[in-house]
Design an enzyme around this catalytic site. Sequence first.
Site, PDB file in Angstrom:
ATOM      1  CG  HIS A  96      37.080  17.939  75.760  1.00  0.00           C
ATOM      2  ND1 HIS A  96      36.972  17.278  76.958  1.00  0.00           N
ATOM      3  CD2 HIS A  96      38.193  18.712  75.858  1.00  0.00           C
ATOM      4  CE1 HIS A  96      37.985  17.626  77.745  1.00  0.00           C
ATOM      5  NE2 HIS A  96      38.732  18.514  77.104  1.00  0.00           N
TER       6      HIS A  96
ATOM      7  CE  LYS B 105      45.508  19.304  82.771  1.00  0.00           C
ATOM      8  NZ  LYS B 105      44.558  19.439  81.652  1.00  0.00           N
TER       9      LYS B 105
ATOM     10  NE  ARG C 198      38.366  25.899  79.591  1.00  0.00           N
ATOM     11  CZ  ARG C 198      38.961  24.984  80.319  1.00  0.00           C
ATOM     12  NH1 ARG C 198      38.253  24.048  80.876  1.00  0.00           N
ATOM     13  NH2 ARG C 198      40.257  25.000  80.513  1.00  0.00           N
TER      14      ARG C 198
ATOM     15  CB  SER D 260      38.710  17.107  82.400  1.00  0.00           C
ATOM     16  OG  SER D 260      38.470  17.025  81.031  1.00  0.00           O
TER      17      SER D 260
HETATM   18  O1  PNS Z   1      43.806  18.989  77.727  1.00  0.00           O
HETATM   19  P1  PNS Z   1      45.153  19.542  78.104  1.00  0.00           P
HETATM   20  O2  PNS Z   1      45.716  18.805  79.313  1.00  0.00           O
HETATM   21  O3  PNS Z   1      45.141  21.026  78.308  1.00  0.00           O
HETATM   22  O4  PNS Z   1      46.118  19.236  76.861  1.00  0.00           O
HETATM   23  C1  PNS Z   1      47.462  19.643  76.873  1.00  0.00           C
HETATM   24  C2  PNS Z   1      48.264  18.876  75.815  1.00  0.00           C
HETATM   25  C3  PNS Z   1      48.154  17.359  76.100  1.00  0.00           C
HETATM   26  C4  PNS Z   1      47.702  19.168  74.448  1.00  0.00           C
HETATM   27  C5  PNS Z   1      49.746  19.337  75.912  1.00  0.00           C
HETATM   28  O5  PNS Z   1      50.232  19.095  77.218  1.00  0.00           O
HETATM   29  C6  PNS Z   1      50.623  18.645  74.881  1.00  0.00           C
HETATM   30  O6  PNS Z   1      50.664  19.051  73.741  1.00  0.00           O
HETATM   31  N1  PNS Z   1      51.326  17.566  75.299  1.00  0.00           N
HETATM   32  C7  PNS Z   1      52.180  16.794  74.418  1.00  0.00           C
HETATM   33  C8  PNS Z   1      53.665  17.044  74.744  1.00  0.00           C
HETATM   34  C9  PNS Z   1      54.162  18.304  74.084  1.00  0.00           C
HETATM   35  O7  PNS Z   1      54.265  18.401  72.890  1.00  0.00           O
HETATM   36  N2  PNS Z   1      54.472  19.277  74.935  1.00  0.00           N
HETATM   37  C10 PNS Z   1      55.024  20.540  74.521  1.00  0.00           C
HETATM   38  C11 PNS Z   1      54.052  21.437  73.854  1.00  0.00           C
HETATM   39  S1  PNS Z   1      54.840  22.955  73.569  1.00  0.00           S
END
Ligand code: PNS
Length: 164
Positions: free
Chosen positions: A19, A43, A92, A130
């Site tokens: 990150h 999650k 990644r 993570s």
């Molecule tokens: O680190 P991560 O868990 O891969 O991050 C994923 C994250 C938090 C960026 C994604 O789940 C997200 O954008 N969540 C916010 C809710 C949202 O907008 N969801 C729809 C995206 S199409």
Amino acid sequence: MRKRIAVCPGSFDPVTYGHRDIIRRASEIFDEVIVLVSVNHSKNPSFSVTERIDMIKAVTDDLDNIEIDSFNGLLADYVKKREAVAIVKGLRAVSDFEYEFQQALANKKLYDGAETVFLTTKPENMFISSSVVKQIAQLGGDITDFVPGKVKDIIVERFSKRPL
Ligand code: PNS
């Protein structure tokens, strides 16, 4: 000229070397980077939003064009509200691609005013996530090569007391 703002969203549960590298590289490309602790509805986090923000602050304190925020809603709405021009994500491996591609398309459909920009991870960070960090910490392994020194003790301490 208007500042070019990028949003770097994620769970950051906890922040890793991977990150930090993506945040740093984004900060070199854009005028301002908002590191956004967002809710991933699939999650169950191990650290509170405040704890995650504090850890990100600790590992990015050498960068002067960073803001750290949190949001519990649609990423596209946040990006629009902050008038950001990009969403920056780290990639990644090919295995990340399908999920990230779908998210990028959905976000673009919801808000057309920003582009998703993918930065490829440094090879030495390819294996870091993570969840891998949490597993190693829980089982008493050494996470020195996975997370910055400034947050290592907080993570070790958390998992020595509480299981994953
Ligand atoms: O680190 P991560 O868990 O891969 O991050 C994923 C994250 C938090 C960026 C994604 O789940 C997200 O954008 N969540 C916010 C809710 C949202 O907008 N969801 C729809 C995206 S199409």
